[in-house]
Design a protein around this motif. Structure first.
Motif, PDB file in Angstrom:
ATOM      1  N   PHE A   1      34.050  41.390  42.946  1.00 10.50           N
ATOM      2  CA  PHE A   1      35.000  40.950  41.918  1.00 10.50           C
ATOM      3  C   PHE A   1      35.321  39.464  42.078  1.00 10.50           C
ATOM      4  O   PHE A   1      35.335  38.712  41.094  1.00 10.50           O
ATOM      5  CB  PHE A   1      36.268  41.800  42.000  1.00 10.50           C
ATOM      6  CG  PHE A   1      37.320  41.433  41.000  1.00 10.50           C
ATOM      7  CD1 PHE A   1      37.105  41.599  39.636  1.00 10.50           C
ATOM      8  CD2 PHE A   1      38.544  40.902  41.409  1.00 10.50           C
ATOM      9  CE1 PHE A   1      38.078  41.251  38.701  1.00 10.50           C
ATOM     10  CE2 PHE A   1      39.515  40.557  40.493  1.00 10.50           C
ATOM     11  CZ  PHE A   1      39.284  40.728  39.138  1.00 10.50           C
ATOM     12  N   GLU A   2      35.570  39.020  43.287  1.00 12.87           N
ATOM     13  CA  GLU A   2      35.893  37.609  43.521  1.00 12.87           C
ATOM     14  C   GLU A   2      34.713  36.709  43.163  1.00 12.87           C
ATOM     15  O   GLU A   2      34.896  35.635  42.563  1.00 12.87           O
ATOM     16  CB  GLU A   2      36.299  37.401  44.978  1.00 12.87           C
ATOM     17  CG  GLU A   2      37.643  38.027  45.321  1.00 12.87           C
ATOM     18  CD  GLU A   2      38.066  37.799  46.762  1.00 12.87           C
ATOM     19  OE1 GLU A   2      39.277  37.930  47.047  1.00 12.87           O
ATOM     20  OE2 GLU A   2      37.195  37.467  47.599  1.00 12.87           O
TER      21      GLU A   2
ATOM     22  N   PHE B   1      41.117  48.939  47.608  1.00 15.82           N
ATOM     23  CA  PHE B   1      39.699  49.028  47.286  1.00 15.82           C
ATOM     24  C   PHE B   1      38.856  48.494  48.441  1.00 15.82           C
ATOM     25  O   PHE B   1      39.272  47.577  49.163  1.00 15.82           O
ATOM     26  CB  PHE B   1      39.404  48.241  46.002  1.00 15.82           C
ATOM     27  CG  PHE B   1      40.107  48.800  44.801  1.00 15.82           C
ATOM     28  CD1 PHE B   1      39.569  49.856  44.087  1.00 15.82           C
ATOM     29  CD2 PHE B   1      41.344  48.302  44.405  1.00 15.82           C
ATOM     30  CE1 PHE B   1      40.226  50.401  43.002  1.00 15.82           C
ATOM     31  CE2 PHE B   1      42.014  48.829  43.327  1.00 15.82           C
ATOM     32  CZ  PHE B   1      41.458  49.896  42.616  1.00 15.82           C
ATOM     33  N   PRO B   2      37.652  49.053  48.620  1.00 18.29           N
ATOM     34  CA  PRO B   2      36.796  48.594  49.720  1.00 18.29           C
ATOM     35  C   PRO B   2      36.389  47.136  49.550  1.00 18.29           C
ATOM     36  O   PRO B   2      36.330  46.616  48.435  1.00 18.29           O
ATOM     37  CB  PRO B   2      35.588  49.528  49.651  1.00 18.29           C
ATOM     38  CG  PRO B   2      35.620  50.129  48.289  1.00 18.29           C
ATOM     39  CD  PRO B   2      37.048  50.154  47.864  1.00 18.29           C
ATOM     40  N   ASN B   3      36.092  46.502  50.674  1.00 15.84           N
ATOM     41  CA  ASN B   3      35.740  45.075  50.662  1.00 15.84           C
ATOM     42  C   ASN B   3      34.582  44.777  49.737  1.00 15.84           C
ATOM     43  O   ASN B   3      34.549  43.721  49.079  1.00 15.84           O
ATOM     44  CB  ASN B   3      35.398  44.604  52.082  1.00 15.84           C
ATOM     45  CG  ASN B   3      36.640  44.526  52.967  1.00 15.84           C
ATOM     46  OD1 ASN B   3      37.753  44.370  52.473  1.00 15.84           O
ATOM     47  ND2 ASN B   3      36.443  44.631  54.273  1.00 15.84           N
TER      48      ASN B   3
ATOM     49  N   THR C   1      41.703  36.941  45.505  1.00 21.39           N
ATOM     50  CA  THR C   1      42.595  38.043  45.163  1.00 21.39           C
ATOM     51  C   THR C   1      43.735  38.148  46.174  1.00 21.39           C
ATOM     52  O   THR C   1      43.631  37.694  47.319  1.00 21.39           O
ATOM     53  CB  THR C   1      41.840  39.383  45.134  1.00 21.39           C
ATOM     54  OG1 THR C   1      41.248  39.622  46.406  1.00 21.39           O
ATOM     55  CG2 THR C   1      40.769  39.379  44.053  1.00 21.39           C
ATOM     56  N   LEU C   2      44.811  38.776  45.729  1.00 23.03           N
ATOM     57  CA  LEU C   2      45.984  39.045  46.544  1.00 23.03           C
ATOM     58  C   LEU C   2      46.297  40.539  46.499  1.00 23.03           C
ATOM     59  O   LEU C   2      45.958  41.229  45.537  1.00 23.03           O
ATOM     60  CB  LEU C   2      47.195  38.270  46.031  1.00 23.03           C
ATOM     61  CG  LEU C   2      47.088  36.740  45.979  1.00 23.03           C
ATOM     62  CD1 LEU C   2      48.268  36.164  45.203  1.00 23.03           C
ATOM     63  CD2 LEU C   2      47.030  36.163  47.378  1.00 23.03           C
ATOM     64  N   CYS C   3      46.938  41.033  47.514  1.00 18.36           N
ATOM     65  CA  CYS C   3      47.500  42.377  47.609  1.00 18.36           C
ATOM     66  C   CYS C   3      46.457  43.438  47.937  1.00 18.36           C
ATOM     67  O   CYS C   3      46.291  43.805  49.083  1.00 18.36           O
ATOM     68  CB  CYS C   3      48.277  42.756  46.337  1.00 18.36           C
ATOM     69  SG  CYS C   3      49.174  44.320  46.486  1.00 18.36           S
ATOM     70  N   ASN C   4      45.774  43.989  46.939  1.00 15.95           N
ATOM     71  CA  ASN C   4      44.809  45.080  47.105  1.00 15.95           C
ATOM     72  C   ASN C   4      45.425  46.278  47.831  1.00 15.95           C
ATOM     73  O   ASN C   4      44.896  46.778  48.827  1.00 15.95           O
ATOM     74  CB  ASN C   4      43.551  44.609  47.846  1.00 15.95           C
ATOM     75  CG  ASN C   4      42.467  45.693  47.857  1.00 15.95           C
ATOM     76  OD1 ASN C   4      42.411  46.522  46.958  1.00 15.95           O
ATOM     77  ND2 ASN C   4      41.623  45.686  48.875  1.00 15.95           N
TER      78      ASN C   4
END
Length: 391
Positions: free
Chosen positions: A113-114, A105-107, A121-124
């Motif tokens: 979300f964060e 997903f884009p930054n 968050t991790l992964c993405n």
């Protein structure tokens, strides 16, 4: 007791590649055929309903007389996932594909979300659900950061350990993501993926919860509810339709319990639709390339389908279909673009009627509307007159 329809979706049990499978990089997929060729499949009730009589399949073997009506369905929607598959079954074709994120997903989405959740968050990235908790689970437990990942489907998935992020907090985080993911980033589903255990033996739980977009048009569920019929969802149905058109819901507890719930509902005096999703085929076996496990799950479901058939009342209609494929013997771990089965049974129905190849999953919705005499202008064509015994 009035008319009742029991619609069972064998989640991901496709019956062979669709004509446009190549466009989805799925040429050669064949979920049910893979299970047949495993030598582990024993489904006498599906056989009695006519699954081996479906023409054009790799497993076509019309040896025995059948008690049901049978055919296959081609998806019109621009996708091969749970959401658009179920929406089309309920009468609404999705002509535009939902957004997918093969590179994550884009930054701007992740940052919103964060900020909203107060957690990192991790992964993405696109990832297998079991692999992602193996690879990121320890860091998640150590830091409290949420594991965000996607797949070939239009999904934003959030994995978290139940001892680190309480279920209600995880669900609230999903609601926050759902509020962010709209418009051009309106993914089909935001999915809570809770897990438990200690590394390396993490295991996902049945507390998964899906937060879907609302269907883009009126479904047959809406039409039935407006006509004051019961619309009972078992399993993921409420989630898939964002609650629209549902009068009563029983959340997913796995295939076995969902079928037990359906058998319990058969003892109830209601008039309307009982709509059931059996997700284990897809979640537990298709995505994990577990051919033997998939076949075993079909064998178990077949026993319970037999029990449903025995308990049916004189005006009950049983319909069995699927929403897409997920061939456990195919390359990769994603859904596959396949025809789906259409099996029908009732004491007041004809036997052995070949419904052929239907041009849309939505034919099921229009048929259900005809069963109840409800005016519904969905995207399908009814086959009710084909199967109903003349009185």
């Amino acid at each position: 007791m009035g008319k009742r329809v029991f619609l069972i979706v064998l989640d991901s049990v496709g019956v062979g590649e669709a004509p446009d499978a190549g466009k989805f990089n799925d040429a050669g997929c064949d979920t049910f055929g893979t299970c047949v060729r495993s030598g582990k499949l024993n489904v006498p009730n599906l056989e009695a309903l006519g699954i081996y009589h479906i023409q054009g399949t790799s497993f076509y073997n019309p040896g025995k007389e059948v008690a049901g009506c049978y055919g296959r369905m081609q998806e019109k929607s621009a996708g091969k996932d749970t959401t658009v598959g179920h929406w089309e079954i309920a009468g609404v074709v999705s002509e535009k594909a939902m957004p997918t994120y093969p590179h994550g997903f884009p930054n701007e989405i992740i940052e919103k979300f964060e900020t909203s959740t107060g957690r990192g968050t991790l992964c993405n990235l696109p990832y297998s659900g079991t692999d992602v908790i193996r690879d990121y689970g320890r860091e998640h437990v150590r830091t409290g950061k949420l594991i965000v990942y996607t797949s070939a489907d239009s999904v934003f998935q959030i994995a978290a350990h139940e001892d680190v992020v309480p279920l209600e907090e995880l669900y609230e985080d999903c609601r926050k993501a759902r509020a962010i993911l709209k418009g051009e980033h309106g993914v089909g589903r935001v999915i809570a993926r809770p897990f438990v255990g200690e590394y390396p033996d993490y295991a996902r739980t049945v507390n998964r919860h899906d937060f879907s977009l609302e269907p883009p048009g009126q479904t047959v569920l809406d039409a039935l509810r407006e006509a004051e019929y019961a619309v009972i969802g078992v399993g993921k149905i409420y989630d898939i339709f964002a609650g629209k058109g549902i009068t009563e819901t029983y959340p997913n507890e796995g295939n076995t319990r969902n079928m037990e719930r359906t058998l319990e509902l058969m003892n109830r005096d209601f008039e309307g639709l009982c709509f059931v999703n059996l997700v284990d085929f897809d979640m537990m076996y298709g995505h994990r390339n577990d051919i033997d496990g998939y076949a075993a799950a079909l064998n178990e479901a077949d026993l319970q389908i037999g029990r449903l058939m025995e308990k049916m009342g004189p005006e009950d209609l049983l319909m069995i279909t699927a929403d897409h494929g997920c061939d456990p013997g195919f390359k990769g771990t994603d859904h596959s673009r396949e025809y789906t089965p259409c099996l029908c049974y009732g004491r007041n129905l004809k036997k052995g009627i070949d419904l052929g190849t239907r041009s849309s999953f939505a034919d099921i919705a229009q048929t259900i509307a005809d069963v109840f005499g409800v005016a519904y202008g969905g995207d399908g064509e009814s086959f009710y007159k084909n199967i109903l015994t003349s009185k």
